[in-house]
Write a protein that holds these residues in place. Structure first.
Motif, PDB file in Angstrom:
ATOM      1  N   SER A   1       6.975   0.525   8.772  1.00 58.41           N
ATOM      2  CA  SER A   1       5.553   0.518   8.801  1.00 58.41           C
ATOM      3  C   SER A   1       5.022   1.753   8.333  1.00 58.41           C
ATOM      4  N   ILE A   2       3.924   1.905   7.560  1.00 60.71           N
ATOM      5  CA  ILE A   2       3.275   2.936   7.007  1.00 60.71           C
ATOM      6  C   ILE A   2       2.462   3.642   7.827  1.00 60.71           C
ATOM      7  N   ASP A   3       2.237   4.971   7.730  1.00 61.71           N
ATOM      8  CA  ASP A   3       0.990   5.748   8.587  1.00 61.71           C
ATOM      9  C   ASP A   3      -0.152   4.914   8.494  1.00 61.71           C
ATOM     10  N   SER A   4      -0.816   4.202   9.371  1.00 60.86           N
ATOM     11  CA  SER A   4      -1.914   3.454   9.368  1.00 60.86           C
ATOM     12  C   SER A   4      -3.262   4.122   9.467  1.00 60.86           C
TER      13      SER A   4
ATOM     14  N   VAL B   1       0.783  -1.255   0.124  1.00 62.24           N
ATOM     15  CA  VAL B   1       0.144   0.199   0.056  1.00 62.24           C
ATOM     16  C   VAL B   1       0.926   1.221  -0.143  1.00 62.24           C
ATOM     17  N   SER B   2       0.273   2.268  -0.610  1.00 64.78           N
ATOM     18  CA  SER B   2       1.121   3.631  -0.593  1.00 64.78           C
ATOM     19  C   SER B   2       0.744   4.589   0.853  1.00 64.78           C
ATOM     20  N   GLY B   3       1.829   5.082   1.283  1.00 65.33           N
ATOM     21  CA  GLY B   3       1.624   6.038   2.385  1.00 65.33           C
ATOM     22  C   GLY B   3       3.006   6.372   3.074  1.00 65.33           C
ATOM     23  N   ARG B   4       2.999   7.336   3.905  1.00 62.19           N
ATOM     24  CA  ARG B   4       4.280   7.970   4.645  1.00 62.19           C
ATOM     25  C   ARG B   4       4.886   7.016   5.549  1.00 62.19           C
TER      26      ARG B   4
ATOM     27  N   GLU C   1      -3.280  -4.491   7.658  1.00 63.41           N
ATOM     28  CA  GLU C   1      -2.172  -5.188   7.739  1.00 63.41           C
ATOM     29  C   GLU C   1      -0.902  -5.161   6.883  1.00 63.41           C
ATOM     30  N   PHE C   2      -1.316  -4.753   5.832  1.00 63.60           N
ATOM     31  CA  PHE C   2       0.063  -4.418   4.846  1.00 63.60           C
ATOM     32  C   PHE C   2       0.663  -3.114   5.174  1.00 63.60           C
TER      33      PHE C   2
END
Length: 348
Positions: free
Chosen positions: A78-81, A55-58, A207-208
């Motif tokens: 980890s990416i900002d969830s 997934v995309s994110g910061r 989860e991703f």
């Protein structure tokens, strides 16, 4: 004079012995190379994967450093969830609302079914009344001429018959309307299936957002930090699989005759020449791109001209699985020396 001749004879004997020794040494070296080929045109290799988020994110947490060893299941980054948590909460709230709507709609459907059943019962009563009126009219009509019934009574029976038929038609129409008014919850159930799938996808994306190590390995090529935006499918760094190390040795094609999978190999690293490692031939290359010749122009082979008549043997890569690799010494691309054993062994 005799002393001089004796020295000449001794010199010739020594020379002859040296020539024989050199010849024997050459023969031994040739035999050794034929029976146990070796090459220093070899390098260390390990399987690698590009670690990329689903997934995309910061990136809000980077848990590893470059060249760090990690174990399977360790958190890499980890990416900002928060966006994924919000999406999941929204889908779950939508499902709760839809479930309440389905319950209310189901109650309405049940009431509509009760009304349709009642209308059907009314039809049956009206049909029975119409049949009774018809039977009464049929019995009274033959009794008019003998005078057993009056004309007024017969008219009353006919009126009752027409009224019963009209009531039957009205009941039938009401029953049809009640049946048509019965709706269903199938469309809402289909919407619930969609929302359920959206919830499952939102949970998966959540989860991703945490990326874990798929195997024991070493982090390579890490050049980013927390705060960097990571796009789905775009690698952040490389992870080398330290569970299995290989040496890819390029042997001449003339040395590949008996080099089948299963041959035992002795391996040395240039960084640690005193350490001895063993390995097994896993595969022998069956194709390389030729440096010259082999191309075609207008359907004809093109062989460039050359004044060099020395034919250099082509080299093919031989993949060797290392048995006792040391993860601290083995580095991808490190120079190595591979020596094939004289006797083949069974591939494991």
């Amino acid at each position: 004079m005799q002393v001089a001749k004796k020295k000449v004879v001794q010199a010739r004997i020594v020379t002859l012995l040296l020539v024989k020794l050199a010849l024997a040494l050459v023969i031994y070296v040739i035999w050794r190379l034929d029976s146990a080929p070796r090459t220093d045109d070899a390098y260390v290799y390990a399987d690698t994967v590009n670690v990329a988020p689903e997934v995309s994110g910061r990136i809000d947490k980077l848990a590893v450093k470059n060249d760090q060893l990690v174990k399977q299941g360790d958190i890499l980054f980890s990416i900002d969830s928060r966006p994924f948590e919000a999406t999941l909460a929204k889908a779950q709230a939508g499902l709760q609302t839809l479930n309440a709507q389905i319950e209310l709609t189901q109650r309405s459907v049940n009431a509509q079914k009760f009304a349709a059943d009642a209308a059907h019962s009314s039809v049956e009563r009206a049909r029975a009344a119409a049949e009774q009126a018809t039977d009464t009219l049929n019995r009274m009509a033959p009794l008019l001429n003998p005078g057993y019934v009056s004309a007024e009574q017969l008219d009353q029976a006919r009126t009752a018959h027409r009224s019963a038929q009209a009531q039957l038609q009205s009941a039938v129409l009401q029953a049809q309307q009640a049946k048509a008014a019965v709706s269903g919850v199938e469309a809402l159930l289909a919407q619930r299936a969609v929302l359920t799938a959206e919830i499952a996808l939102a949970k998966l994306n959540l989860e991703f957002s945490t990326v874990r190590a798929p195997f024991n390995g070493r982090v390579l090529g890490l050049t980013t930090a927390a705060g960097q935006f990571a796009a789905a499918g775009r690698p952040v760094f490389t992870l080398a699989d330290t569970r299995r190390w290989y040496v890819v040795a390029n042997f001449r094609e003339t040395e590949l005759v008996e080099m089948a999978p299963g041959r035992h190999v002795q391996i040395y690293l240039l960084t640690a020449p005193s350490r001895h490692f063993s390995g097994i031939v896993e595969s022998v290359g069956h194709g390389v791109y030729p440096d010259d010749g082999g191309s075609q122009d207008a359907g004809l082979p093109h062989v460039p001209r050359s004044i060099n008549w020395v034919r250099v043997a082509q080299r093919f890569p031989v993949r060797i699985l290392v048995d006792n690799a040391d993860s601290e010494l083995f580095r991808i691309g490190a120079s190595a020396v591979a020596i094939i054993s004289e006797h083949p062994s069974h591939f494991r």
